[in-house]
Structure formats: structure tokens, C-alpha cells
Motif scaffolding. Structure first.
Motif, mmCIF file in Angstrom:
data_model
loop_
_atom_site.group_PDB
_atom_site.id
_atom_site.type_symbol
_atom_site.label_atom_id
_atom_site.label_comp_id
_atom_site.label_asym_id
_atom_site.label_seq_id
_atom_site.Cartn_x
_atom_site.Cartn_y
_atom_site.Cartn_z
ATOM 1 N N VAL A 123 35.255 32.431 38.232
ATOM 2 C CA VAL A 123 36.592 32.048 39.337
ATOM 3 C C VAL A 123 37.898 32.725 39.589
ATOM 4 C CG1 VAL A 123 35.098 29.319 39.782
ATOM 5 C CG2 VAL A 123 37.480 30.666 38.072
ATOM 6 N N ILE A 124 37.876 32.553 40.864
ATOM 7 C CA ILE A 124 39.477 33.471 40.727
ATOM 8 C C ILE A 124 40.440 32.551 40.893
ATOM 9 C CG2 ILE A 124 40.915 35.563 42.460
ATOM 10 C CD1 ILE A 124 37.701 35.430 43.355
ATOM 11 N N VAL A 125 41.474 32.549 39.391
ATOM 12 C CA VAL A 125 42.501 30.964 39.700
ATOM 13 C C VAL A 125 43.869 31.476 39.852
ATOM 14 C CG1 VAL A 125 43.192 29.736 37.970
ATOM 15 C CG2 VAL A 125 40.444 30.432 37.298
ATOM 16 N N LEU A 126 44.219 30.578 40.440
ATOM 17 C CA LEU A 126 45.772 31.020 41.295
ATOM 18 C C LEU A 126 46.604 29.404 40.138
ATOM 19 C CD1 LEU A 126 48.121 32.489 42.450
ATOM 20 C CD2 LEU A 126 47.537 30.793 44.294
ATOM 21 N N PHE A 127 47.385 29.374 39.201
ATOM 22 C CA PHE A 127 48.032 28.766 38.914
ATOM 23 C C PHE A 127 48.909 27.960 40.001
ATOM 24 C CE2 PHE A 127 46.380 30.970 35.436
ATOM 25 C CZ PHE A 127 45.384 29.740 34.591
ATOM 26 N N PRO A 165 49.727 55.362 49.800
ATOM 27 C CA PRO A 165 48.385 54.523 50.829
ATOM 28 C C PRO A 165 47.348 54.254 50.558
ATOM 29 C CG PRO A 165 48.454 57.477 50.474
ATOM 30 C CD PRO A 165 49.954 56.470 49.583
ATOM 31 N N ARG A 166 47.495 53.952 48.797
ATOM 32 C CA ARG A 166 46.018 53.478 48.425
ATOM 33 C C ARG A 166 46.104 52.393 48.006
ATOM 34 N NH1 ARG A 166 42.843 57.795 48.510
ATOM 35 N NH2 ARG A 166 44.276 60.313 47.196
ATOM 36 N N ARG A 167 45.979 51.274 49.236
ATOM 37 C CA ARG A 167 46.161 49.402 49.069
ATOM 38 C C ARG A 167 44.959 49.374 50.104
ATOM 39 N NH1 ARG A 167 51.108 46.195 48.906
ATOM 40 N NH2 ARG A 167 52.160 48.444 49.312
ATOM 41 N N VAL A 168 45.068 48.275 49.524
ATOM 42 C CA VAL A 168 43.507 47.609 49.808
ATOM 43 C C VAL A 168 43.976 45.781 49.858
ATOM 44 C CG1 VAL A 168 42.321 47.352 48.229
ATOM 45 C CG2 VAL A 168 41.040 47.828 50.477
ATOM 46 N N THR A 169 43.555 45.313 51.062
ATOM 47 C CA THR A 169 44.315 43.834 51.262
ATOM 48 C C THR A 169 42.140 43.067 51.630
ATOM 49 O OG1 THR A 169 46.105 44.319 51.292
ATOM 50 C CG2 THR A 169 45.731 42.192 51.695
ATOM 51 N N LYS A 170 42.422 42.286 51.035
ATOM 52 C CA LYS A 170 40.690 41.027 50.880
ATOM 53 C C LYS A 170 41.745 39.719 50.780
ATOM 54 C CE LYS A 170 37.806 44.445 50.067
ATOM 55 N NZ LYS A 170 37.009 44.617 51.080
ATOM 56 N N MET A 171 41.042 38.352 52.062
ATOM 57 C CA MET A 171 41.400 37.544 51.804
ATOM 58 C C MET A 171 40.570 36.724 50.326
ATOM 59 S SD MET A 171 43.003 36.836 54.357
ATOM 60 C CE MET A 171 43.820 34.993 54.136
ATOM 61 N N ILE A 172 41.373 36.646 50.044
ATOM 62 C CA ILE A 172 40.621 36.027 48.674
ATOM 63 C C ILE A 172 40.695 34.119 48.194
ATOM 64 C CG2 ILE A 172 40.210 36.032 46.050
ATOM 65 C CD1 ILE A 172 39.584 38.405 47.334
ATOM 66 N N ALA A 173 39.472 33.604 48.029
ATOM 67 C CA ALA A 173 39.436 32.047 47.954
ATOM 68 C C ALA A 173 40.168 32.004 47.002
ATOM 69 C CB ALA A 173 37.819 31.436 48.517
ATOM 70 N N PHE A 174 40.771 31.355 45.802
ATOM 71 C CA PHE A 174 41.658 30.714 44.746
ATOM 72 C C PHE A 174 40.904 29.815 44.601
ATOM 73 C CE2 PHE A 174 44.117 34.525 46.291
ATOM 74 C CZ PHE A 174 44.218 35.295 44.634
ATOM 75 N N THR A 175 41.161 29.662 43.350
ATOM 76 C CA THR A 175 40.759 27.990 43.184
ATOM 77 C C THR A 175 42.093 27.980 42.366
ATOM 78 O OG1 THR A 175 38.176 27.994 42.296
ATOM 79 C CG2 THR A 175 39.422 26.564 41.581
ATOM 80 N N VAL A 176 42.798 26.803 42.527
ATOM 81 C CA VAL A 176 43.988 26.595 41.931
ATOM 82 C C VAL A 176 43.685 25.266 40.698
ATOM 83 C CG1 VAL A 176 46.461 25.706 42.866
ATOM 84 C CG2 VAL A 176 44.945 26.613 44.123
ATOM 85 N N VAL A 177 44.596 25.172 39.656
ATOM 86 C CA VAL A 177 44.670 24.726 39.257
ATOM 87 C C VAL A 177 46.035 24.171 38.555
ATOM 88 C CG1 VAL A 177 42.122 25.218 37.537
ATOM 89 C CG2 VAL A 177 44.154 25.769 37.048
ATOM 90 N N SER A 230 49.943 28.292 31.757
ATOM 91 C CA SER A 230 49.448 29.660 31.060
ATOM 92 C C SER A 230 50.591 30.876 31.191
ATOM 93 C CB SER A 230 48.441 29.891 33.301
ATOM 94 O OG SER A 230 47.969 31.972 32.223
ATOM 95 N N THR A 231 50.084 31.374 30.424
ATOM 96 C CA THR A 231 51.171 32.931 30.648
ATOM 97 C C THR A 231 51.273 33.908 31.524
ATOM 98 O OG1 THR A 231 49.757 33.884 28.828
ATOM 99 C CG2 THR A 231 51.404 32.750 27.785
ATOM 100 N N TYR A 232 49.863 33.281 32.570
ATOM 101 C CA TYR A 232 49.470 34.894 33.301
ATOM 102 C C TYR A 232 49.826 33.336 34.980
ATOM 103 C CZ TYR A 232 46.936 36.121 29.297
ATOM 104 O OH TYR A 232 46.755 37.006 28.422
ATOM 105 N N ASN A 233 50.196 34.590 35.762
ATOM 106 C CA ASN A 233 50.216 33.756 36.871
ATOM 107 C C ASN A 233 48.738 33.645 37.578
ATOM 108 O OD1 ASN A 233 52.534 35.974 37.480
ATOM 109 N ND2 ASN A 233 52.829 33.900 38.162
ATOM 110 N N GLY A 234 47.775 34.656 37.317
ATOM 111 C CA GLY A 234 46.480 34.258 37.861
ATOM 112 C C GLY A 234 45.553 34.560 37.118
ATOM 113 N N ILE A 235 44.005 34.602 37.541
ATOM 114 C CA ILE A 235 43.108 34.834 36.399
ATOM 115 C C ILE A 235 42.251 35.854 37.816
ATOM 116 C CG2 ILE A 235 40.606 34.848 34.831
ATOM 117 C CD1 ILE A 235 42.295 32.496 34.377
ATOM 118 N N LEU A 236 41.671 37.145 37.932
ATOM 119 C CA LEU A 236 40.997 37.838 38.260
ATOM 120 C C LEU A 236 39.607 37.772 37.933
ATOM 121 C CD1 LEU A 236 42.550 40.996 40.679
ATOM 122 C CD2 LEU A 236 42.145 38.590 41.509
ATOM 123 N N GLY A 237 37.930 37.244 38.665
ATOM 124 C CA GLY A 237 37.056 36.751 37.746
ATOM 125 C C GLY A 237 36.134 38.045 38.636
ATOM 126 N N GLN A 238 35.043 37.704 38.768
ATOM 127 C CA GLN A 238 33.865 38.784 38.973
ATOM 128 C C GLN A 238 33.671 38.643 40.564
ATOM 129 O OE1 GLN A 238 30.055 37.033 37.201
ATOM 130 N NE2 GLN A 238 30.841 38.484 35.375
#
Length: 149
Positions: A12-16, A61-73, A77-85
Motif C-alpha cells: 500500500v501507499i500510506v499517507l498519515f 527538468p527531471r521531475r515526473v508527476t503521477k496521480m497516486i491513490a493514498f490509503t489514509v490512516v 508515525s515519525t514519517y509523513n507517508g510510506i511509498l509501497g510497491q
């Protein structure tokens, strides 16, 4: 956004929620999710829902942007989010924990994100400290896996 945990073992991709609150985003609704998440501290955490947001890796100029579905919990956490697979696959990321870097395709070039060793160490130490306060071992964290995005 800073302090993103790169977890190539997470599905999962997590956003706190605390991060979402800091972003001062209003007027959105979560899409419901009924499946709890496991692994934060060994117990089930019910997600608040899912939200789709743009996520950028790299700098122009080496930036890429995508729309990502974050699971909010709503979990500390000491992190702002977790980027998973799923995100790592979408961005076609190659991660090197040894070099503390992520590389990803940008058009015909390669973008690079470098980890911040000092921030990673502070996150790791905070996890250990909070785990001892709660009488538990830390459940996630790596000195080489925290990036400033």
C-alpha cells in the motif's frame, strides 16, 4: 513533503492523517476502504479511506508527476507517508539502500532522489524511543530508506 519511508515490501501507499492535516487540504472526501492494514505495530489499523493526489518525484527538468491513490490512516508515525510497491512500480523506481538513492525514468532521462542520512537517523531514533516508551520494539524503519520528497 519530507520524511517518506520507502518500503518495497509494502503493498500500500500510506499517507498519515497528520500529514494531510498539515497540508491544510479541505473539501475532499475519502473513498471508503473496509480492509484493515497490518504491520505498523502488529495490530489492525482501520484506514480512514483512500484519496487520490498528485505526487512528484525529482526536480525540474527531471521531475515526473503521477496521480497516486493514498490509503489514509490516523496513526502516529515519525514519517509523513510510506511509498509501497504500487507507487514504486508506477514511477518505475530502482532503489539502492546502499547508495541511499532512488532512480526513475523521466522521458528519455533518469531522475534521482537522494536520501537524507540525518533525517533518517532522527526518524529511526524516534521510533526506537517511542517503542521503548510503549514497551514494544519498533516495527518499521531503516536508516537508509527515508527520503525528502
Amino acid at each position: 513533503m519530507g520524511k517518506i519511508f520507502i518500503d518495497n515490501g509494502s503493498s500500500v501507499i500510506v499517507l498519515f492523517k497528520s500529514t494531510l492535516d498539515q497540508m491544510k487540504m479541505e473539501g475532499f472526501e475519502f473513498e471508503p476502504i473496509s480492509t484493515p492494514l497490518y504491520g505498523f505495530e502488529g495490530h489492525a489499523i482501520p484506514p480512514l479511506g483512500q484519496i487520490v493526489l498528485p505526487l512528484s518525484l525529482g526536480t525540474d527538468p527531471r521531475r515526473v508527476t503521477k496521480m497516486i491513490a493514498f490509503t489514509v490512516v490516523d496513526n502516529p508515525s515519525t514519517y509523513n507517508g510510506i511509498l509501497g510497491q504500487p507507487a514504486l512500480k508506477d514511477f518505475r523506481v530502482v532503489a539502492s539502500t546502499y547508495h541511499h538513492k532512488l532512480k526513475f525514468l523521466v522521458g528519455k532521462g533518469v531522475g534521482v532522489l537522494c536520501g537524507n542520512q540525518k533525517v533518517a537517523r532522527r526518524c529511526y531514533e524516534r521510533i526506537l524511543k517511542e517503542g521503548k516508551k510503549r514497551g514494544r520494539e519498533h516495527s518499521h524503519g531503516s536508516l537508509s530508506s527515508v527520503l525528502q520528497l
